[in-house]
Every structure is written in C-alpha cells, then in structure tokens.
Scaffold this motif. Structure first.
Motif, PDB file in Angstrom:
ATOM      1  N   THR A   1       9.438   6.237   0.924  1.00  0.00           N
ATOM      2  CA  THR A   1       7.915   5.361   2.003  1.00  0.00           C
ATOM      3  C   THR A   1       9.388   5.022   2.986  1.00  0.00           C
ATOM      4  O   THR A   1       8.810   5.268   4.056  1.00  0.00           O
ATOM      5  N   GLY A   2      11.154   5.528   2.520  1.00  0.00           N
ATOM      6  CA  GLY A   2      11.712   5.585   3.674  1.00  0.00           C
ATOM      7  C   GLY A   2      11.628   3.687   4.181  1.00  0.00           C
ATOM      8  O   GLY A   2      12.075   3.445   5.180  1.00  0.00           O
ATOM      9  N   LEU A   3      11.406   3.108   2.645  1.00  0.00           N
ATOM     10  CA  LEU A   3      11.533   1.425   2.951  1.00  0.00           C
ATOM     11  C   LEU A   3      13.076   1.070   2.414  1.00  0.00           C
ATOM     12  O   LEU A   3      13.497   1.615   2.072  1.00  0.00           O
ATOM     13  N   ALA A   4      13.108  -0.122   2.778  1.00  0.00           N
ATOM     14  CA  ALA A   4      14.536  -0.972   2.205  1.00  0.00           C
ATOM     15  C   ALA A   4      14.076  -1.162   0.795  1.00  0.00           C
ATOM     16  O   ALA A   4      12.851  -1.264   0.552  1.00  0.00           O
TER      17      ALA A   4
ATOM     18  N   ARG B   1       0.553  -1.434  -0.369  1.00  0.00           N
ATOM     19  CA  ARG B   1       0.027  -0.063  -0.125  1.00  0.00           C
ATOM     20  C   ARG B   1       0.763   1.757  -0.188  1.00  0.00           C
ATOM     21  O   ARG B   1       1.052   2.343  -0.636  1.00  0.00           O
ATOM     22  N   GLN B   2       1.880   1.425   0.340  1.00  0.00           N
ATOM     23  CA  GLN B   2       2.406   2.257   0.776  1.00  0.00           C
ATOM     24  C   GLN B   2       3.365   2.361  -0.570  1.00  0.00           C
ATOM     25  O   GLN B   2       3.628   4.072  -0.309  1.00  0.00           O
ATOM     26  N   VAL B   3       4.011   1.336  -1.145  1.00  0.00           N
ATOM     27  CA  VAL B   3       4.834   1.512  -2.318  1.00  0.00           C
ATOM     28  C   VAL B   3       4.068   2.107  -3.093  1.00  0.00           C
ATOM     29  O   VAL B   3       3.946   2.720  -4.516  1.00  0.00           O
TER      30      VAL B   3
ATOM     31  N   VAL C   1      11.298  -3.423  -3.910  1.00  0.00           N
ATOM     32  CA  VAL C   1      11.443  -4.663  -5.231  1.00  0.00           C
ATOM     33  C   VAL C   1       9.974  -5.773  -5.190  1.00  0.00           C
ATOM     34  O   VAL C   1       9.352  -6.175  -6.298  1.00  0.00           O
ATOM     35  N   THR C   2      10.232  -6.464  -4.427  1.00  0.00           N
ATOM     36  CA  THR C   2       8.112  -7.162  -4.026  1.00  0.00           C
ATOM     37  C   THR C   2       7.806  -6.415  -4.383  1.00  0.00           C
ATOM     38  O   THR C   2       6.776  -7.208  -4.799  1.00  0.00           O
TER      39      THR C   2
ATOM     40  N   PRO D   1      14.034   3.170  -6.104  1.00  0.00           N
ATOM     41  CA  PRO D   1      14.991   4.205  -5.253  1.00  0.00           C
ATOM     42  C   PRO D   1      13.795   5.241  -5.154  1.00  0.00           C
ATOM     43  O   PRO D   1      14.272   5.708  -3.852  1.00  0.00           O
ATOM     44  N   ALA D   2      13.060   5.777  -6.090  1.00  0.00           N
ATOM     45  CA  ALA D   2      12.821   7.060  -5.993  1.00  0.00           C
ATOM     46  C   ALA D   2      11.551   6.347  -4.710  1.00  0.00           C
ATOM     47  O   ALA D   2      10.989   7.242  -3.719  1.00  0.00           O
ATOM     48  N   VAL D   3      10.740   5.073  -4.961  1.00  0.00           N
ATOM     49  CA  VAL D   3       9.715   4.427  -4.319  1.00  0.00           C
ATOM     50  C   VAL D   3      10.329   4.445  -2.518  1.00  0.00           C
ATOM     51  O   VAL D   3       9.312   4.904  -1.876  1.00  0.00           O
TER      52      VAL D   3
END
Length: 172
Positions: free
Chosen positions: A36-39, A16-18, A44-45, A30-32
């Motif tokens: 979002t601050g996610l790894a 949902r964040q992605v 990618v998943t 990389p922009a996502v």
C-alpha cells in the motif's frame, strides 16, 4: 455483521487499502505496508480495526479475509429500506412531537405541511374562528409559527375556506 457494519468498517481510506492488500495476498503488516505504501503504524491500526469488525482473521503472520463471515452477512442482512417518501421527510423535518418547529420557506414544502395540518379538520364540518384558532395553537406549540399565520396560509392555499368568521375544510 450487517451491510451497515461492513460499510462502516471500510469507510476509512486506509482501512480500505489495507483490506484490499490482504484480499490480494499480503499476509502480514510489513507486506501490507509494502503493497500500500503506507506507514507501519496506520497499517497496524487498520488491521486491528478490521479484526474487530470481523473482516480479517489470523495471527500477525497469517492475515486473511474471513470470507465465510462476508457470505453470512450477505445472506442474513436485511434488504435496504426504501427511501422515505418526500412528504414524510418534510413532515419529519418541520414537526416535532406533533408541533410545528418551523414553517418551510419553499411553497411546495409548505403546502405539504399545511395539507397535513388541514387533515386535523373534518371535511364538511363548519368551525367558528375560535375553534380553528384553538386547533392551530396546538400545532404552534413548538414555536415554529403563530396560529394566525398558519390560519392565513391554510386559507391562501385553499385548504380551508372562510365566510363570515366560519371556516371549513375544502378538500382541495
């Protein structure tokens, strides 16, 4: 795509964040991740899963939401089924293949179930106790109760009346 598939694709917090980041203009992984601050790996998943669901299109450097597919899902999806009647839920819970699997502890639920069972007796017809027992044994084939207990409950709830070993449906 159905509403159910859409909800399933967006049920995960990371997806949902992605998805939100892509809606807001992030065009690559990389922009996502930055937005979002996610790894990188969960991003990618999530992108891969969103692509599989048909929500995201484009190559790795040009991600975008498939708005046409979302519009199509909104137009073609079936309307939500109305919630099942409480009586139907009770019957589905306590009956399997026409046999009682358990007797509800709550009186209200038990009354619904007993009224359903009482419908197997014709109003105005008088039944000897043996015929009542035989009919109730079929309901008890699932092991949820015994026919004597069921007969007692039917009489206690005034769904069946009895007099001198003869039973009849009361219509109450």
């Amino acid at each position: 795509m159905t509403t159910q598939a859409l909800a399933g694709a967006l049920a995960d917090d990371v997806r949902r964040q992605v998805f939100a980041a892509i809606v807001l203009g992030a065009v690559d992984a990389p922009a996502v991740a930055d937005r979002t601050g996610l790894a990188a790996r969960p991003v990618v998943t999530a992108i891969r899963r969103l692509r599989e669901a048909g929500l995201v299109t484009g190559d790795d450097s040009d991600l975008r939401v498939d708005a046409d597919r979302l519009r199509e899902a909104a137009r073609t999806d079936q309307p939500a089924r109305p919630a099942q009647e409480p009586e139907q839920r009770i019957l589905r819970t306590f009956l399997r293949d026409g046999a009682l699997v358990a007797l509800p502890a709550q009186r209200g639920r038990r009354r619904v179930l007993l009224a359903h069972i009482a419908d197997s007796f014709e109003p105005g017809v008088r039944y000897p106790e043996r015929a009542v027992d035989d009919a109730l044994r079929a309901w008890c084939a699932g092991g949820g109760s015994d026919h004597v207990t069921l007969r007692r409950y039917l009489v206690d709830e005034c769904l069946l009346a009895r007099e001198q070993g003869v039973y009849w449906r009361t219509g109450a």
